[in-house]
Design a protein around this motif. Sequence first.
Motif, PDB file in Angstrom:
ATOM      1  N   LEU A 185       0.809  -1.147  -0.068  1.00  0.00           N
ATOM      2  CA  LEU A 185      -0.058  -0.069  -0.010  1.00  0.00           C
ATOM      3  C   LEU A 185       0.851   1.306  -0.095  1.00  0.00           C
ATOM      4  O   LEU A 185       1.720   1.341   0.925  1.00  0.00           O
ATOM      5  N   THR A 186       0.751   1.987  -1.085  1.00  0.00           N
ATOM      6  CA  THR A 186       1.535   3.339  -1.038  1.00  0.00           C
ATOM      7  C   THR A 186       0.640   4.538  -0.557  1.00  0.00           C
ATOM      8  O   THR A 186      -0.163   4.622  -0.976  1.00  0.00           O
ATOM      9  N   HIS A 187       1.534   5.254   0.133  1.00  0.00           N
ATOM     10  CA  HIS A 187       0.910   6.333   0.877  1.00  0.00           C
ATOM     11  C   HIS A 187       0.712   7.569  -0.305  1.00  0.00           C
ATOM     12  O   HIS A 187       1.427   7.647  -1.482  1.00  0.00           O
ATOM     13  N   VAL A 188      -0.306   8.183   0.021  1.00  0.00           N
ATOM     14  CA  VAL A 188      -0.708   9.337  -0.623  1.00  0.00           C
ATOM     15  C   VAL A 188       0.524  10.263  -1.257  1.00  0.00           C
ATOM     16  O   VAL A 188       0.374  10.906  -2.324  1.00  0.00           O
ATOM     17  N   THR A 189       1.582  10.479  -0.541  1.00  0.00           N
ATOM     18  CA  THR A 189       2.460  11.490  -0.907  1.00  0.00           C
ATOM     19  C   THR A 189       3.603  10.528  -1.812  1.00  0.00           C
ATOM     20  O   THR A 189       4.639  11.026  -2.440  1.00  0.00           O
ATOM     21  N   GLY A 190       3.706   9.319  -1.703  1.00  0.00           N
ATOM     22  CA  GLY A 190       4.686   8.250  -2.383  1.00  0.00           C
ATOM     23  C   GLY A 190       5.972   8.133  -1.640  1.00  0.00           C
ATOM     24  O   GLY A 190       6.757   7.641  -2.188  1.00  0.00           O
ATOM     25  N   HIS A 191       5.989   8.799  -0.207  1.00  0.00           N
ATOM     26  CA  HIS A 191       7.265   8.739   0.390  1.00  0.00           C
ATOM     27  C   HIS A 191       7.164   7.699   1.417  1.00  0.00           C
ATOM     28  O   HIS A 191       8.202   7.561   2.138  1.00  0.00           O
ATOM     29  N   PHE A 192       6.123   6.993   1.594  1.00  0.00           N
ATOM     30  CA  PHE A 192       5.970   5.767   2.611  1.00  0.00           C
ATOM     31  C   PHE A 192       5.059   4.819   1.646  1.00  0.00           C
ATOM     32  O   PHE A 192       4.436   4.917   0.754  1.00  0.00           O
ATOM     33  N   CYS A 193       5.503   3.401   2.395  1.00  0.00           N
ATOM     34  CA  CYS A 193       4.556   2.450   1.841  1.00  0.00           C
ATOM     35  C   CYS A 193       4.328   1.543   3.143  1.00  0.00           C
ATOM     36  O   CYS A 193       5.309   1.359   4.240  1.00  0.00           O
ATOM     37  N   VAL A 194       3.330   0.747   3.055  1.00  0.00           N
ATOM     38  CA  VAL A 194       3.066  -0.376   4.295  1.00  0.00           C
ATOM     39  C   VAL A 194       2.947  -1.711   3.429  1.00  0.00           C
ATOM     40  O   VAL A 194       2.172  -1.683   2.372  1.00  0.00           O
ATOM     41  N   VAL A 195       3.622  -2.845   3.834  1.00  0.00           N
ATOM     42  CA  VAL A 195       3.648  -4.122   3.341  1.00  0.00           C
ATOM     43  C   VAL A 195       3.366  -5.045   4.353  1.00  0.00           C
ATOM     44  O   VAL A 195       3.360  -4.899   5.685  1.00  0.00           O
ATOM     45  N   ASN A 196       2.781  -6.331   3.901  1.00  0.00           N
ATOM     46  CA  ASN A 196       2.423  -7.210   5.054  1.00  0.00           C
ATOM     47  C   ASN A 196       3.650  -8.151   5.097  1.00  0.00           C
ATOM     48  O   ASN A 196       4.903  -8.001   4.543  1.00  0.00           O
ATOM     49  N   SER A 197       3.427  -9.272   5.922  1.00  0.00           N
ATOM     50  CA  SER A 197       4.764 -10.171   6.145  1.00  0.00           C
ATOM     51  C   SER A 197       5.112 -10.879   4.780  1.00  0.00           C
ATOM     52  O   SER A 197       6.403 -11.029   4.644  1.00  0.00           O
ATOM     53  N   ALA A 198       3.878 -11.299   4.038  1.00  0.00           N
ATOM     54  CA  ALA A 198       4.536 -11.900   2.945  1.00  0.00           C
ATOM     55  C   ALA A 198       5.521 -11.107   1.776  1.00  0.00           C
ATOM     56  O   ALA A 198       6.331 -11.416   1.260  1.00  0.00           O
ATOM     57  N   ALA A 199       5.001  -9.588   1.935  1.00  0.00           N
ATOM     58  CA  ALA A 199       5.666  -8.955   1.001  1.00  0.00           C
ATOM     59  C   ALA A 199       7.249  -8.560   1.599  1.00  0.00           C
ATOM     60  O   ALA A 199       8.312  -8.554   1.005  1.00  0.00           O
ATOM     61  N   LEU A 200       7.320  -8.449   2.949  1.00  0.00           N
ATOM     62  CA  LEU A 200       8.820  -8.504   3.767  1.00  0.00           C
ATOM     63  C   LEU A 200       9.663  -9.753   3.267  1.00  0.00           C
ATOM     64  O   LEU A 200      10.700  -9.401   2.703  1.00  0.00           O
ATOM     65  N   ARG A 201       8.996 -10.846   3.446  1.00  0.00           N
ATOM     66  CA  ARG A 201       9.791 -11.869   3.139  1.00  0.00           C
ATOM     67  C   ARG A 201      10.020 -11.997   1.624  1.00  0.00           C
ATOM     68  O   ARG A 201      11.322 -12.344   1.148  1.00  0.00           O
ATOM     69  N   ALA A 202       9.020 -11.570   0.676  1.00  0.00           N
ATOM     70  CA  ALA A 202       9.474 -11.801  -0.736  1.00  0.00           C
ATOM     71  C   ALA A 202      10.524 -10.823  -1.239  1.00  0.00           C
ATOM     72  O   ALA A 202      11.553 -11.056  -2.171  1.00  0.00           O
ATOM     73  N   VAL A 203      10.615  -9.361  -0.670  1.00  0.00           N
ATOM     74  CA  VAL A 203      11.881  -8.603  -0.682  1.00  0.00           C
ATOM     75  C   VAL A 203      12.908  -8.795   0.263  1.00  0.00           C
ATOM     76  O   VAL A 203      14.247  -8.060   0.183  1.00  0.00           O
TER      77      VAL A 203
END
Length: 552
Positions: free
Chosen positions: A151-169
């Motif tokens: 999920l990308t913040h409206v500003t583009g300067h932050f994002c939030v990811v779940n555990s599956a995404a953290l593992r993937a990257v």
Amino acid sequence: MGDTTPGTAAADLVVLGGTVLTLDRGGTRASALAASGGRITAIGDDRAIAGLAGPGTTVVDLAGRAVIPGFVESHNHPAFFGMTLAAPVDAGSPPNDSIGDVVERVRQAVREFGPGEWIRGFRYDDTLLADDRHPTRADLDPVSPRNPVLLTHVTGHFCVVNSAALRAVGIDARTPDPPGGVIARDERGEPTGLLIETAAFLVNSAMPAQGPDHLAEALLLADAEYLRHGVTSVHDTGIGLIGGAGELAAYRRLTRAGRLRTRVHGYLFHTLVPGLDEGEPEPPQAGEFPLTGVKIVADGSIQGRTGCLAEGYACDPGEHGMMLLEPGELARRIAALDAAGWQVAVHGNGDAAIDAIIDGYARLGAPAGTGRRHRIEHCQTVREDQLDRMAAHDVTASFFIKHVYYWGDRHRDVFLGPRRARRISPLASARSRGIHFGLHSDTPVTPVPPLEGIWCAVTRRTSGGELLGPEQAVDVDAALRGYTVDAAYLAGEENDKGSLEVGKLADLAVLSADPTAVDPDRIRSLTVDATVVGGRLAWQRADAPVTTEGAR
């Protein structure tokens, strides 16, 4: 009146019956114009111009409406914008009131995706959610155990990811913060899922590559939206920021095929091409896609408290934000790019960051010797003494004027306090010093309509209905120029576009009324009824057509 080129034959396009705001140096007004071969061939009165119509001419009947130069958006992110339009999750507010609402949208999207497929969402704004915080992986994991979510913040300067995404990257408790970024962590040192500044860029670059086909469709979605709002030219200030090298490939593919109707002037994101920060390669001398600039991000976002301020945040006086590049490194990169022939555009929101940017430009000479019109993007909290230095070194600016409306109340009450907030986007001060500036919406951060941006520049009204620094307002003519000829100046294109003059590109926007002749508070509610690019009708409102003929 009747400015024509010698031997003008039957025109491809004739526009009659209204007000033509040329926005030339003299502020000339007319009632009609003609174009052939993609360029304006005549400007004058209805009788003279009507005589230039022939059997194959497209005739636009203004019926009392106004025509102005097509809008030039001086800071936008078309691929990013198109991706938000097509995203499976709209995380914005509205429509979401809480993190629970966002999570429910993720839950619904998961049902449509196979295990392991990435799910993207855009536009969440922690300051507008009832929870008054960023979502975390703890919120997302229960509804998306097998799908990486970003999920990308409206500003583009932050994002939030779940555990599956953290593992993937490959991000875990042992992963160090990248330079210029932060991996938010809980009390045990585990990542919460919130990634800040360059950490957010990191996860974008680590995602499965998005091919040119996908990115081309995103660009076409954005292209259609720009035309609906009278935008005929866009400065893409950050090619590769979201889609990597695939963005440039998508642009080239669409340009070769003639499918992009808006004119895009490209600025490469500075990490896209190996060696770019060292001044290599040099900008292309010619080619199918204009690409002469490089975008650098110096600091973050005021509303994210990562914009780098000389004086602490009003809500947290010990917090000054952050530089994504150290001032010395920023100056080195500016010098290398300038020496290689690139125009440089540096993102700077906080005044401490703006100091570092001006210092980097000042080292090039006074004025900045090459005449490449180096820029400061957003330039949100620029001080009076900094404007003096910008004028001395011939530094231009693209002001994010819609901050006044969309975040003005929160800047005043939360982030900056009344004194500093009233000076965000100080257009009157910049104009008094002769600084060339464009205005922008930074879409998808705020909506496209330039008429809304012009209204912001003229009224300085916030979303709460308050006036914010009315002494920094400019008149309608200056605001129009900030979205047309002055914006074109930032890219060195003012001799080709931005005003309606014989020989210039026939890029036009037909407005429902003359914005200089209505109450300033009405400007925002005016409509764009048609858009013309290169003398061809590219779009017209179905409920207010300007011609019964389609574009030829």
